[in-house]
Design an enzyme around this catalytic site. Sequence first.
Site: not given
Length: 717
Positions: A86, A222, A651
Amino acid sequence: MKQIAALLLIATISLSQMVKADEGMWLLPLVNKLNMNKMQELGMNLSSEDIYSINNSSLKDAIVIFGRGCTGELISDQGLILTNHHCGYGNIQALSSVEHNYLEDGFWAKSKDQELPAEGLSVTFMKYMEDITEKINADLNDEMSEAERRAKIKEVSNALIKEATEGNHYRAIVQDYFEGNQFFIIVYEQFKDVRFVGAPPSSIGKFGHDTDNWMWPRHTGDFSMFRVYCGPDGKPAEYSKDNVPYKPAHHLPVSLKGVKMDDFAMTIGFPGSTERYLTSWGIEERMNITNQSRIKPRGMKQDVWNVDMMASEKVRIQYASKFSRSSNYWKNSIGMNRGLEKLNVLDQKRELEKEFSKWVNASSDRKAKYGDILPNLEKAYTDQAPYIKANSYLRECLLMGTEVFYFSLNARNLKEALESEKQEDIDAAIEGLKAAGEKFYKNYYPETDRKVLTTLSKLYAEEIDAKYHPTFYETVNKKFKGNYEKYANTIFSKSIFSSQERFNAFLAKPSLKTLNKDLAFQAGVSTIETYRSIAGMIQESAATIAESNRLFLAGLMEMNPDKVYYPDANFTMRLSYGSVGDYEPRDGVKYKHFTTIEGIMEKEDPDNYEFLVPAKLKELWKAKDYGQYANCAGDLPVCFTSNNDITGGNSGSPVINADGELFGLAFDGNWEAMSGDIAFETELQKCINVDIRYVLFIIDKYAGATNLIDEMTLVKE
């Protein structure tokens, strides 16, 4: 000022059981004083010099700011970067087309010459950070106004930045901590030649999509991979075919040893923003105004987007990254309000404020210094409430919500140039608009934006007092009788900004009269003018809040001199530590600390794009062909949970084991602890991570990109 500095020193060299080991986003230069004993008790085998060193290679040299809002890590001596799917999503989307849909199909460069330049992407290394609190405080005094204080801090900071960057290619910033009670200078090195190396299809990289976002159990791969390049001299350089892969001072070894309950886990990354010291009035504003102003408009916008994305592959590609960005903090806001209410955070803050008031009133000196803080905060938040709501809705509905309004603002330079009639300025403005237009229209579908404009311009009018309406609402009410659909239809049938064809035709023969009459341009200009006007109304209360928060935190540290304090996140490098573990989200339910590929197959739904499973992945599962990446039970691990303290910006952060090896990739938090940016929940807060063995399995067995495996340093024992 000297008293505050002394209190800060006490706060940063004392250890206390009042702060749990797994709570806190710690500054790396201070871990030796603050955290090493506890980290080693938890099983860490590293020294503080292994983590942060200025003169020798250390873990911090393998960690980068990825783009403008994520973390990445170097996993080879050839500049190979690992981050979240992402985080790379926008770049992957920009490189995709209907013919080459890397979001849907994935992409793997089997050699360096197949890697794709990621235009506009950069990675940034932190070279060092230095505490300069004493240098700044030496020029401050308690008689200064807040404006004078800010001016002096800026003056001293600029001098220190100039000194740190003179004669080199680095950039530096001065960052404040503890609401302006502590200061560090941070020196960075930025590289702009970054190339896309590989990513799984979204059916792996975003498996579960928005349904599973912020949720556990999780089965999302991810991750994505990029490579940083430099000039032949090893220094940053603009993209060139002559550039070479960057050789970092340190890269993370990759562990195949697996994940067990209670394993030591450390993250290093760039958490974006927390507000752990926010007062009760600030929390009320966040819950009732800021979050609510995000939840309703984004929910309505996303409903419009979703319909069109499901109807067209082209629109799905164009809006995939936009939807992901929008929905992420839309869902976060919903979860945060739920969590803050459940944890009764407001009452806890009010109790702390009562305790603070009692402590202040027990001393005439403290009363003189801190006595006005809480009343000033209450008044300032009350005064700014209507302005905060108006600007929050204006931003969500008309600036970030309606794309054509915001894009039209790019033409303001052209308007000024046309008014001045200077051909040189006109030509420059046109060239700038051409470049902006190429980027904008690639990911723009006018019919979708027309529906959004209709929906959100009406919502703003319904939610916000007319005195805060941009002037284009006069046109809506007079010319279109308050019919927002007719207004939107007219814009998209006539505006020069509503299609690339009209836009380019206008640039070929620009006219000041045409630009001034354009309804989208009129709306964009009036919206930004209203936004700035309202922002001006907030300045006084904002200054009061900033000063009061600084003094409040200084007072708290004085009131509790033995407590360990860590600064709020502000997108500077931080370390968090804890351990792998499970949790109990509610009565009768216990979540184990890991998931496997079996859960992917259980969730599969061929009729729901969020839970599609690639055919090859199913084939590998059926054959149990997991290679060296299976766990001791013969299953393929996918994700695991740890109690590291993270937030947005983390992230892509590496999850590092006791020996300094990469064994996971942080990508999410859990729904039960969405209050975490304001209040850390010690029993429920979890960091959701991709198991590095699943990452390697996808690269190796699924994609066949063994060239990437070969350049990593794998550790098996």
